[in-house]
Design a protein around this motif. Sequence first.
Motif, PDB file in Angstrom:
ATOM      1  N   LYS A 102      69.067  14.180 -21.630  1.00 41.71           N
ATOM      2  CA  LYS A 102      69.190  15.418 -22.401  1.00 41.71           C
ATOM      3  C   LYS A 102      68.200  15.536 -23.556  1.00 41.71           C
ATOM      4  O   LYS A 102      68.080  16.594 -24.154  1.00 41.71           O
ATOM      5  CB  LYS A 102      70.612  15.548 -22.962  1.00 41.71           C
ATOM      6  N   GLY A 103      67.539  14.447 -23.927  1.00 39.34           N
ATOM      7  CA  GLY A 103      66.606  14.481 -25.049  1.00 39.34           C
ATOM      8  C   GLY A 103      67.301  14.189 -26.371  1.00 39.34           C
ATOM      9  O   GLY A 103      68.483  13.866 -26.429  1.00 39.34           O
ATOM     10  N   ARG A 104      66.552  14.325 -27.435  1.00 40.12           N
ATOM     11  CA  ARG A 104      67.008  13.997 -28.787  1.00 40.12           C
ATOM     12  C   ARG A 104      68.269  14.785 -29.161  1.00 40.12           C
ATOM     13  O   ARG A 104      68.400  15.954 -28.838  1.00 40.12           O
ATOM     14  CB  ARG A 104      65.889  14.322 -29.772  1.00 40.12           C
ATOM     15  N   ASN A 105      69.165  14.080 -29.875  1.00 37.85           N
ATOM     16  CA  ASN A 105      70.416  14.676 -30.294  1.00 37.85           C
ATOM     17  C   ASN A 105      70.774  14.060 -31.645  1.00 37.85           C
ATOM     18  O   ASN A 105      71.171  12.889 -31.704  1.00 37.85           O
ATOM     19  CB  ASN A 105      71.502  14.391 -29.243  1.00 37.85           C
ATOM     20  N   ASP A 106      70.606  14.798 -32.713  1.00 34.75           N
ATOM     21  CA  ASP A 106      70.831  14.260 -34.056  1.00 34.75           C
ATOM     22  C   ASP A 106      72.257  13.774 -34.265  1.00 34.75           C
ATOM     23  O   ASP A 106      72.480  12.785 -34.964  1.00 34.75           O
ATOM     24  CB  ASP A 106      70.464  15.294 -35.120  1.00 34.75           C
ATOM     25  N   TRP A 108      74.312  12.302 -32.088  1.00 28.52           N
ATOM     26  CA  TRP A 108      74.449  10.956 -31.533  1.00 28.52           C
ATOM     27  C   TRP A 108      73.546   9.970 -32.246  1.00 28.52           C
ATOM     28  O   TRP A 108      73.917   8.816 -32.460  1.00 28.52           O
ATOM     29  CB  TRP A 108      74.179  10.960 -30.026  1.00 28.52           C
ATOM     30  N   GLY A 109      72.370  10.401 -32.632  1.00 23.76           N
ATOM     31  CA  GLY A 109      71.470   9.523 -33.357  1.00 23.76           C
ATOM     32  C   GLY A 109      72.088   8.998 -34.640  1.00 23.76           C
ATOM     33  O   GLY A 109      71.998   7.806 -34.954  1.00 23.76           O
ATOM     34  N   LYS A 110      72.753   9.869 -35.371  1.00 26.87           N
ATOM     35  CA  LYS A 110      73.418   9.464 -36.621  1.00 26.87           C
ATOM     36  C   LYS A 110      74.698   8.677 -36.352  1.00 26.87           C
ATOM     37  O   LYS A 110      75.070   7.790 -37.112  1.00 26.87           O
ATOM     38  CB  LYS A 110      73.737  10.693 -37.467  1.00 26.87           C
ATOM     39  N   ARG A 111      75.359   8.990 -35.273  1.00 24.25           N
ATOM     40  CA  ARG A 111      76.648   8.373 -34.968  1.00 24.25           C
ATOM     41  C   ARG A 111      76.527   6.880 -34.651  1.00 24.25           C
ATOM     42  O   ARG A 111      77.435   6.113 -34.947  1.00 24.25           O
ATOM     43  CB  ARG A 111      77.269   9.105 -33.777  1.00 24.25           C
ATOM     44  N   ILE A 112      75.432   6.495 -34.049  1.00 24.69           N
ATOM     45  CA  ILE A 112      75.291   5.088 -33.643  1.00 24.69           C
ATOM     46  C   ILE A 112      74.736   4.194 -34.751  1.00 24.69           C
ATOM     47  O   ILE A 112      74.839   2.972 -34.657  1.00 24.69           O
ATOM     48  CB  ILE A 112      74.400   4.955 -32.389  1.00 24.69           C
ATOM     49  N   ILE A 113      74.172   4.779 -35.793  1.00 28.43           N
ATOM     50  CA  ILE A 113      73.511   4.007 -36.855  1.00 28.43           C
ATOM     51  C   ILE A 113      74.396   2.909 -37.452  1.00 28.43           C
ATOM     52  O   ILE A 113      73.916   1.799 -37.678  1.00 28.43           O
ATOM     53  CB  ILE A 113      72.976   4.946 -37.963  1.00 28.43           C
ATOM     54  N   PRO A 114      75.674   3.150 -37.710  1.00 29.84           N
ATOM     55  CA  PRO A 114      76.481   2.094 -38.367  1.00 29.84           C
ATOM     56  C   PRO A 114      76.733   0.853 -37.511  1.00 29.84           C
ATOM     57  O   PRO A 114      77.159  -0.169 -38.032  1.00 29.84           O
ATOM     58  CB  PRO A 114      77.808   2.787 -38.669  1.00 29.84           C
TER      59      PRO A 114
END
Length: 183
Positions: A102-106, A108-114
């Motif tokens: 699906k390409g970039r998704n802010d 999910w990108g922020k959700r996995i950081i921790p």
Amino acid sequence: MKNKRIVITGCPGAGKTSIIKGLEDKGYSVFEEYSRTLIDEGKATGKANFFLSNPEEFSELLFLGRKAQFNASSSLYVDFEKPFVFFDRGILDIYAYLLAVKGRNDFWGKRIIPFKYDLVFLVEPWKEIYKKDSQRMETFTEAKRYFPYIKNLYKQSHSIVTVPKDTITNRVLFIEHYMKLNG
């Protein structure tokens, strides 16, 4: 002292689950690949390929399962001889798969950081051992397209060690040896 969280990740069908089983057989704490449960549940409700038919719903359920595994690893008994918990894929894999389809998704990108692991072992695409099964429905060509997304995403925030292509026994020994020297 706490357990170290170690991810085994990489290309679908490259031996991750066999490595996890080998580590478990040697007495290490492991968490199995949670997506296999979701794939089976999806098939039971008529979703032949749950991830591709609804990537967001599948990913949300997968996130909840892998997050529960991640959190549960903190409460496992710490074996001073083997203070490692191995995961068959990690939380970052969810976003890597979404990036591939699906390409970039802010969100999910922020959700996995921790979610940080102490170390990541990476298995590369390996056509000679690749097999489709009831949960792995893609061809080898389709499976290996996920690999660069997985590798690049983990590389941004984790130390990665590539597991050599070898027998399961030797791959497990490689991981054990690495952990003894660097763990």
